[in-house]
Design a protein around this motif. Structure first.
Motif, PDB file in Angstrom:
ATOM      1  N   TYR A 190      -2.144   9.431   2.026  1.00  0.00           N
ATOM      2  CA  TYR A 190      -2.586  10.646   2.707  1.00  0.00           C
ATOM      3  C   TYR A 190      -1.393  11.407   3.277  1.00  0.00           C
ATOM      4  CZ  TYR A 190      -2.523   7.584   6.861  1.00  0.00           C
ATOM      5  OH  TYR A 190      -2.169   6.681   7.848  1.00  0.00           O
ATOM      6  N   GLY A 191      -0.218  11.145   2.696  1.00  0.00           N
ATOM      7  CA  GLY A 191       0.959  11.917   3.037  1.00  0.00           C
ATOM      8  C   GLY A 191       1.744  11.389   4.212  1.00  0.00           C
ATOM      9  N   MET A 192       1.339  10.237   4.780  1.00  0.00           N
ATOM     10  CA  MET A 192       2.062   9.666   5.910  1.00  0.00           C
ATOM     11  C   MET A 192       2.174   8.161   5.721  1.00  0.00           C
ATOM     12  SD  MET A 192       0.537  11.793   9.160  1.00  0.00           S
ATOM     13  CE  MET A 192       1.934  11.336  10.187  1.00  0.00           C
ATOM     14  N   GLY A 193       3.364   7.620   5.950  1.00  0.00           N
ATOM     15  CA  GLY A 193       3.563   6.182   5.802  1.00  0.00           C
ATOM     16  C   GLY A 193       4.592   5.899   4.733  1.00  0.00           C
ATOM     17  N   ASN A 194       5.182   4.743   4.840  1.00  0.00           N
ATOM     18  CA  ASN A 194       6.215   4.339   3.890  1.00  0.00           C
ATOM     19  C   ASN A 194       5.549   3.722   2.663  1.00  0.00           C
ATOM     20  OD1 ASN A 194       8.561   3.647   2.646  1.00  0.00           O
ATOM     21  ND2 ASN A 194       9.356   2.385   4.291  1.00  0.00           N
ATOM     22  N   LEU A 195       4.963   4.580   1.843  1.00  0.00           N
ATOM     23  CA  LEU A 195       4.133   4.104   0.738  1.00  0.00           C
ATOM     24  C   LEU A 195       4.942   3.353  -0.307  1.00  0.00           C
ATOM     25  CD1 LEU A 195       1.833   7.194   0.225  1.00  0.00           C
ATOM     26  CD2 LEU A 195       1.428   5.168   1.608  1.00  0.00           C
ATOM     27  N   ARG A 196       6.160   3.796  -0.564  1.00  0.00           N
ATOM     28  CA  ARG A 196       6.960   3.154  -1.606  1.00  0.00           C
ATOM     29  C   ARG A 196       7.221   1.688  -1.272  1.00  0.00           C
ATOM     30  NH1 ARG A 196      10.056   4.723  -5.773  1.00  0.00           N
ATOM     31  NH2 ARG A 196       9.696   6.924  -5.270  1.00  0.00           N
ATOM     32  N   SER A 197       7.622   1.409  -0.037  1.00  0.00           N
ATOM     33  CA  SER A 197       7.930   0.022   0.309  1.00  0.00           C
ATOM     34  C   SER A 197       6.662  -0.825   0.334  1.00  0.00           C
ATOM     35  CB  SER A 197       8.654  -0.054   1.653  1.00  0.00           C
ATOM     36  OG  SER A 197       7.850   0.429   2.696  1.00  0.00           O
ATOM     37  N   VAL A 198       5.543  -0.243   0.782  1.00  0.00           N
ATOM     38  CA  VAL A 198       4.284  -0.989   0.764  1.00  0.00           C
ATOM     39  C   VAL A 198       3.876  -1.306  -0.673  1.00  0.00           C
ATOM     40  CG1 VAL A 198       1.818  -0.888   1.292  1.00  0.00           C
ATOM     41  CG2 VAL A 198       3.489  -0.056   2.963  1.00  0.00           C
ATOM     42  N   ALA A 199       3.894  -0.298  -1.538  1.00  0.00           N
ATOM     43  CA  ALA A 199       3.500  -0.504  -2.931  1.00  0.00           C
ATOM     44  C   ALA A 199       4.420  -1.511  -3.627  1.00  0.00           C
ATOM     45  CB  ALA A 199       3.496   0.823  -3.678  1.00  0.00           C
ATOM     46  N   LYS A 200       5.721  -1.414  -3.377  1.00  0.00           N
ATOM     47  CA  LYS A 200       6.667  -2.345  -4.004  1.00  0.00           C
ATOM     48  C   LYS A 200       6.419  -3.771  -3.538  1.00  0.00           C
ATOM     49  CE  LYS A 200       9.100   0.376  -6.630  1.00  0.00           C
ATOM     50  NZ  LYS A 200       9.037   0.224  -8.115  1.00  0.00           N
ATOM     51  N   ALA A 201       6.116  -3.947  -2.257  1.00  0.00           N
ATOM     52  CA  ALA A 201       5.843  -5.287  -1.748  1.00  0.00           C
ATOM     53  C   ALA A 201       4.568  -5.857  -2.364  1.00  0.00           C
ATOM     54  CB  ALA A 201       5.732  -5.260  -0.227  1.00  0.00           C
ATOM     55  N   VAL A 202       3.533  -5.023  -2.500  1.00  0.00           N
ATOM     56  CA  VAL A 202       2.288  -5.480  -3.127  1.00  0.00           C
ATOM     57  C   VAL A 202       2.533  -5.825  -4.594  1.00  0.00           C
ATOM     58  CG1 VAL A 202      -0.053  -4.811  -3.772  1.00  0.00           C
ATOM     59  CG2 VAL A 202       0.833  -4.204  -1.509  1.00  0.00           C
ATOM     60  N   GLU A 203       3.273  -4.979  -5.290  1.00  0.00           N
ATOM     61  CA  GLU A 203       3.599  -5.273  -6.692  1.00  0.00           C
ATOM     62  C   GLU A 203       4.362  -6.579  -6.827  1.00  0.00           C
ATOM     63  OE1 GLU A 203       5.784  -1.859  -7.886  1.00  0.00           O
ATOM     64  OE2 GLU A 203       4.003  -0.618  -8.254  1.00  0.00           O
ATOM     65  N   HIS A 204       5.237  -6.861  -5.863  1.00  0.00           N
ATOM     66  CA  HIS A 204       6.063  -8.072  -5.912  1.00  0.00           C
ATOM     67  C   HIS A 204       5.212  -9.336  -5.882  1.00  0.00           C
ATOM     68  CE1 HIS A 204       9.622 -10.535  -5.285  1.00  0.00           C
ATOM     69  NE2 HIS A 204       8.995 -11.130  -4.265  1.00  0.00           N
ATOM     70  N   VAL A 205       4.117  -9.312  -5.130  1.00  0.00           N
ATOM     71  CA  VAL A 205       3.306 -10.528  -4.979  1.00  0.00           C
ATOM     72  C   VAL A 205       2.070 -10.519  -5.875  1.00  0.00           C
ATOM     73  CG1 VAL A 205       4.099 -10.869  -2.616  1.00  0.00           C
ATOM     74  CG2 VAL A 205       2.006  -9.574  -3.015  1.00  0.00           C
ATOM     75  N   ALA A 206       1.776  -9.397  -6.522  1.00  0.00           N
ATOM     76  CA  ALA A 206       0.584  -9.312  -7.364  1.00  0.00           C
ATOM     77  C   ALA A 206       0.782 -10.059  -8.680  1.00  0.00           C
ATOM     78  CB  ALA A 206       0.258  -7.846  -7.649  1.00  0.00           C
ATOM     79  N   ILE A 256      -5.476  -2.758  -7.149  1.00  0.00           N
ATOM     80  CA  ILE A 256      -5.171  -2.743  -5.728  1.00  0.00           C
ATOM     81  C   ILE A 256      -4.642  -1.351  -5.393  1.00  0.00           C
ATOM     82  CG2 ILE A 256      -3.860  -3.842  -3.872  1.00  0.00           C
ATOM     83  CD1 ILE A 256      -3.413  -6.154  -6.068  1.00  0.00           C
ATOM     84  N   THR A 257      -5.358  -0.622  -4.566  1.00  0.00           N
ATOM     85  CA  THR A 257      -5.003   0.756  -4.283  1.00  0.00           C
ATOM     86  C   THR A 257      -4.360   0.891  -2.911  1.00  0.00           C
ATOM     87  OG1 THR A 257      -6.678   1.732  -5.716  1.00  0.00           O
ATOM     88  CG2 THR A 257      -5.949   3.056  -3.861  1.00  0.00           C
ATOM     89  N   VAL A 258      -3.243   1.604  -2.869  1.00  0.00           N
ATOM     90  CA  VAL A 258      -2.580   1.981  -1.624  1.00  0.00           C
ATOM     91  C   VAL A 258      -2.954   3.439  -1.355  1.00  0.00           C
ATOM     92  CG1 VAL A 258      -0.378   2.243  -0.412  1.00  0.00           C
ATOM     93  CG2 VAL A 258      -0.684   0.374  -2.074  1.00  0.00           C
ATOM     94  N   ILE A 259      -3.620   3.692  -0.235  1.00  0.00           N
ATOM     95  CA  ILE A 259      -4.095   5.040   0.065  1.00  0.00           C
ATOM     96  C   ILE A 259      -2.928   5.936   0.464  1.00  0.00           C
ATOM     97  CG2 ILE A 259      -5.548   6.444   1.579  1.00  0.00           C
ATOM     98  CD1 ILE A 259      -7.461   4.117   1.787  1.00  0.00           C
TER      99      ILE A 259
END
Length: 214
Positions: A10-26, A5-8
């Motif tokens: 491009y230098g904008m966006g709260n990537l850490r919180s998105v990735a952590k949330a995806v990891e939490h449910v994966a 599951i890839t989180v794109i």
């Protein structure tokens, strides 16, 4: 089955919180990857496209990272979740910055909130920031286990207005009734932030990870 599951990035966006949330449910054997590598994005099983900030800045960052083609290809070929600005830039044109050309995958415009007053007479502040109800337009797999009119967290001054109303998967009221989620085959995109939306947001991400669009 193991999946990537890839989180794109491009230098904008709260990537850490998105990735952590995806990891939490994966699932434990799933790989969650944050990357700006077009080849890795296109080799992934699922793609999450987050973003925040101004439309013109986001479009410039996508171009600077050479991600235009990868984003468009992924959005048309595999389970794809757009979040906040990652929803807006999929349309054709934004009113922001006196007009900004977007990616053009979905026909329609991104419009600024007109303001106005709430039913209680209080002025509606822009940006629209905080919790608000999301009214599901129809039964979609990503709404599984999420009650009608559940509350999600928003931060935005502009909203999407797709030409094809059949693509509207949910609406929210804030002075106007706007499309807070759109869906088209393998694509699902939301204006709210599921990674900041407690149990309902995590359930949507969980549904996305198991979603097999036909």
């Amino acid at each position: 089955m193991t999946q990537r599951i890839t989180v794109i990035d491009y230098g904008m966006g709260n990537l850490r919180s998105v990735a952590k949330a995806v990891e939490h449910v994966a699932a434990g054997n799933d790989e969650v990857l944050v990357t700006d590598d077009p080849e890795l994005i296109l080799a992934s099983d699922r793609v999450v496209f987050p973003g925040q900030g101004a439309a013109r800045d986001c479009m410039a960052a996508i171009s600077d990272h050479h991600l235009n083609r990868a984003v468009l290809d992924a959005a048309q070929s595999k389970p794809f979740l757009g979040i906040c600005m990652g929803q807006q830039v999929l349309l054709e044109f934004s009113e922001e910055n006196n007009g900004t050309e977007l990616m053009g995958l979905i026909e329609g415009r991104v419009r600024r909130f007109p303001g106005g007053t709430a039913p209680d007479g209080e002025a509606l502040k822009i940006p629209h920031m905080g919790w608000n109800q999301v009214h599901q337009g129809y039964d979609h797999p990503l709404w599984a286990g999420i009650g009608q009119d559940s509350r999600f967290y928003f931060v935005h001054s502009y909203y999407v207005d797709p030409e094809q109303q059949a693509l509207v998967a949910a609406t929210t009221d804030y002075g106007v009734r706007f499309a807070s989620a759109i869906a088209d085959r393998n694509l699902f995109a939301v204006q709210f932030h599921p990674e900041k939306s407690a149990d309902a947001g995590l359930q949507l991400l969980r549904n996305f990870i198991s979603w097999n669009p036909t």
